[in-house]
Design an enzyme around this catalytic site. Sequence first.
Site, PDB file in Angstrom:
ATOM      1  N   CYS A  11       0.870  -1.188   0.000  1.00  0.00           N
ATOM      2  CA  CYS A  11       0.000   0.000   0.000  1.00  0.00           C
ATOM      3  C   CYS A  11       0.899   1.229   0.000  1.00  0.00           C
ATOM      4  O   CYS A  11       2.060   1.147  -0.401  1.00  0.00           O
ATOM      5  CB  CYS A  11      -0.974  -0.035   1.176  1.00  0.00           C
ATOM      6  SG  CYS A  11      -0.205  -0.001   2.803  1.00  0.00           S
ATOM      7  N   ASN A  14       2.290   1.435   4.396  1.00  0.00           N
ATOM      8  CA  ASN A  14       2.593   0.173   5.084  1.00  0.00           C
ATOM      9  C   ASN A  14       2.303   0.252   6.588  1.00  0.00           C
ATOM     10  O   ASN A  14       2.976  -0.375   7.394  1.00  0.00           O
ATOM     11  CB  ASN A  14       4.047  -0.266   4.837  1.00  0.00           C
ATOM     12  CG  ASN A  14       4.360  -1.713   5.252  1.00  0.00           C
ATOM     13  OD1 ASN A  14       5.493  -2.044   5.594  1.00  0.00           O
ATOM     14  ND2 ASN A  14       3.370  -2.580   5.239  1.00  0.00           N
ATOM     15  N   CYS A  16      -1.380   0.787   7.446  1.00  0.00           N
ATOM     16  CA  CYS A  16      -2.825   0.540   7.592  1.00  0.00           C
ATOM     17  C   CYS A  16      -3.261  -0.695   6.799  1.00  0.00           C
ATOM     18  O   CYS A  16      -3.485  -1.762   7.373  1.00  0.00           O
ATOM     19  CB  CYS A  16      -3.638   1.750   7.145  1.00  0.00           C
ATOM     20  SG  CYS A  16      -3.349   3.240   8.134  1.00  0.00           S
ATOM     21  N   ARG A  17      -3.401  -0.547   5.483  1.00  0.00           N
ATOM     22  CA  ARG A  17      -4.003  -1.624   4.686  1.00  0.00           C
ATOM     23  C   ARG A  17      -3.120  -2.850   4.532  1.00  0.00           C
ATOM     24  O   ARG A  17      -3.569  -3.982   4.755  1.00  0.00           O
ATOM     25  CB  ARG A  17      -4.395  -1.093   3.301  1.00  0.00           C
ATOM     26  CG  ARG A  17      -5.547  -0.135   3.344  1.00  0.00           C
ATOM     27  CD  ARG A  17      -5.667   0.621   2.035  1.00  0.00           C
ATOM     28  NE  ARG A  17      -4.532   1.528   1.843  1.00  0.00           N
ATOM     29  CZ  ARG A  17      -4.306   2.243   0.756  1.00  0.00           C
ATOM     30  NH1 ARG A  17      -5.132   2.151  -0.260  1.00  0.00           N
ATOM     31  NH2 ARG A  17      -3.273   3.052   0.680  1.00  0.00           N
ATOM     32  N   SER A  18      -1.856  -2.658   4.108  1.00  0.00           N
ATOM     33  CA  SER A  18      -1.042  -3.852   3.828  1.00  0.00           C
ATOM     34  C   SER A  18      -0.674  -4.635   5.098  1.00  0.00           C
ATOM     35  O   SER A  18      -0.628  -5.875   5.029  1.00  0.00           O
ATOM     36  CB  SER A  18       0.191  -3.525   2.975  1.00  0.00           C
ATOM     37  OG  SER A  18       1.045  -2.598   3.593  1.00  0.00           O
TER      38      SER A  18
HETATM   39  P1  4NP Z   1      -1.744   2.826   4.130  1.00  0.00           P
HETATM   40  O1  4NP Z   1      -2.390   4.172   4.693  1.00  0.00           O
HETATM   41  O2  4NP Z   1      -1.194   3.151   2.768  1.00  0.00           O
HETATM   42  O3  4NP Z   1      -2.906   1.910   4.062  1.00  0.00           O
HETATM   43  O4  4NP Z   1      -0.689   2.406   5.119  1.00  0.00           O
HETATM   44  C1  4NP Z   1      -1.709   5.386   4.751  1.00  0.00           C
HETATM   45  C2  4NP Z   1      -0.763   5.597   5.717  1.00  0.00           C
HETATM   46  C3  4NP Z   1      -0.129   6.820   5.794  1.00  0.00           C
HETATM   47  C4  4NP Z   1      -0.454   7.823   4.909  1.00  0.00           C
HETATM   48  C5  4NP Z   1      -1.402   7.600   3.926  1.00  0.00           C
HETATM   49  C6  4NP Z   1      -2.019   6.378   3.846  1.00  0.00           C
HETATM   50  N1  4NP Z   1       0.162   9.085   5.006  1.00  0.00           N
HETATM   51  O5  4NP Z   1      -0.232  10.003   4.265  1.00  0.00           O
HETATM   52  O6  4NP Z   1       1.100   9.230   5.814  1.00  0.00           O
END
Ligand code: 4NP
Length: 153
Positions: A11, A14, A16-18
């Site tokens: 993602c 790294n 939240c989703r992954s």
């Molecule tokens: P992820 O979510 O891609 O599912 O881990 C996010 C985590 C951090 C950020 C965006 C999405 N950010 O903008 O820092």
Amino acid sequence: MSAQPAILFVCLGNICRSPLAEGALRAELTARGLGWSVDSAGTGDWHVGNPPDPRAIEEATRRGVDIVGLRARQVKSQDFDRFTHIFALDESNLADLRRIAPPVAKADLSLLLDMVPGHEGRSVADPYFGDDSSFARTWDEVSLAARMLIERL
Ligand code: 4NP
């Protein structure tokens, strides 16, 4: 003879989703006694070395899965040789991965929800700016995909 699947979820951050996808697949594999290699990474480097977002940890815990020990890392070109399958959580992640993929790569690259009949081509929405219900939905999506990919690979 042929190697077992080695799965990488990717993602943006790294955190939240992954990591939720990694936790869900690990739990399903453990339940089935399968020893596949599983990891997750982000296309971005902002959260490298950090544990998953507290809301992701909480949602996984609620579903009986411990992801506290995971640490964020950034995807690298060698991942395309270490893994048999790289699953992007959304279309933007997929586009970024296509840009960094070496010309000849072992890994099969696709969207995670391509594994779920009727959800092909869809993205797992980013819950980072959402509320707790966003994380519950993310879990539902990635855990369904995890079960489906075990059946299909
Ligand atoms: P992820 O979510 O891609 O599912 O881990 C996010 C985590 C951090 C950020 C965006 C999405 N950010 O903008 O820092």
